[in-house]
Structure formats: structure tokens, C-alpha cells
Design a protein around this motif. Structure first.
Motif, short mmCIF file in Angstrom:
data_model
loop_
_atom_site.label_atom_id
_atom_site.label_comp_id
_atom_site.label_asym_id
_atom_site.label_seq_id
_atom_site.Cartn_x
_atom_site.Cartn_y
_atom_site.Cartn_z
N ILE A 195 0.84 -1.19 0.00
CA ILE A 195 0.00 0.00 0.00
C ILE A 195 0.88 1.25 0.00
O ILE A 195 1.98 1.24 0.57
CB ILE A 195 -0.96 -0.02 1.20
CG1 ILE A 195 -2.04 1.05 1.04
CG2 ILE A 195 -0.21 0.11 2.51
CD1 ILE A 195 -3.18 0.91 2.02
N ASP B 218 -2.55 5.57 -2.21
CA ASP B 218 -3.71 4.68 -2.03
C ASP B 218 -4.55 5.15 -0.85
O ASP B 218 -5.78 5.20 -0.92
CB ASP B 218 -3.27 3.24 -1.78
CG ASP B 218 -2.54 2.60 -2.94
OD1 ASP B 218 -2.83 2.94 -4.10
OD2 ASP B 218 -1.67 1.74 -2.67
N LYS C 215 -6.30 8.52 -1.57
CA LYS C 215 -7.41 8.32 -2.51
C LYS C 215 -8.60 7.68 -1.81
O LYS C 215 -9.75 8.07 -2.02
CB LYS C 215 -6.95 7.45 -3.68
CG LYS C 215 -7.98 7.25 -4.74
CD LYS C 215 -7.44 6.43 -5.89
CE LYS C 215 -8.51 6.15 -6.93
NZ LYS C 215 -8.02 5.32 -8.01
N LEU D 192 -6.90 -3.10 1.14
CA LEU D 192 -5.55 -2.85 0.62
C LEU D 192 -4.46 -3.08 1.67
O LEU D 192 -3.28 -2.96 1.36
CB LEU D 192 -5.44 -1.41 0.11
CG LEU D 192 -6.21 -1.07 -1.16
CD1 LEU D 192 -6.12 0.43 -1.45
CD2 LEU D 192 -5.70 -1.88 -2.34
#
Length: 115
Positions: free
Chosen positions: A25, A29, A32, A61
Motif C-alpha cells: 500500500i 492509495d 485516494k 488494501l
């Protein structure tokens, strides 16, 4: 013999294309995933469905301890850059979204202790 070699190469190629390597990750990420939550984190009310989807995405994630520690640090850094983030809203976010996660969103968390 030639047929065996070709079959072996085809099998190896299939395995190569089917197996996706694990990806760590990133802060991009995390940012977002949590971007739809900014209005909730700064203003209150209830988190939007897009925000809760982001929390679920963040959880998916980060399956490993290392991923969760990275996500924690990224969230901590983002919260530190935005002084309007309310600590109480950040702490309550996963629960309000009905998501069980070990990734705290706080300026004061020691992310090295996240398991």
C-alpha cells in the motif's frame, strides 16, 4: 520431447500471467481512499457512502501488519497536514462505516504498534 518443452513453457507462461505479485500500500492509495471522507472528518454529520467505501477499500488494501502500519502512518501524516480534521470524527470513522479495522486515523497514534 519438443511437445513436452512447449507444454511446459505454456504452463509457465500461464502461471506467470495468472499470479499477480503482492503490492504494498502507498500513501497515494490511502489518500485516494480517504479523500471522500474529508467533509465528514472536518465538519461532522455522517460519513457518505463514498467515504465508507473508501474505508472498506483501505481495509482491503492492507492485509498485512506492514501494510496497516504504512496506512496508519499515511493517515497520520495526512491528518497532521490538515488542522481542521476532528480527532473524534477520525477515531469514530471505521465504526460509523461498520468496518472493523486496525488502522487508526489520528495525529497521535504510534503506528509502529499497529498489528
Amino acid at each position: 520431447m519438443k511437445g513436452v518443452v512447449i507444454a511446459l513453457l505454456v504452463a509457465l507462461a500461464m502461471v506467470h500471467f495468472m499470479a499477480e505479485p503482492a503490492r504494498a500500500i502507498t500513501c497515494s492509495d490511502v489518500n485516494k481512499a480517504l479523500a471522500p471522507c474529508v467533509s465528514y472528518l472536518t465538519g461532522g454529520g455522517a460519513p457518505t457512502s463514498a467515504c465508507c467505501d473508501g474505508v472498506r477499500t483501505l481495509k482491503s488494501l492492507s492485509p498485512t501488519t506492514s501494510d496497516r502500519q504504512t496506512a496508519c502512518q499515511c493517515a497520520k501524516d495526512a491528518a497532521s497536514r490538515n488542522p481542521n480534521i476532528r480527532e473524534d470524527a477520525a477515531a469514530a470513522l471505521p465504526n460509523k462505516c461498520g468496518v472493523q479495522t486496525d488502522i487508526p486515523i489520528s495525529r497521535s497514534t504510534d503506528c509502529s504498534t499497529v498489528s
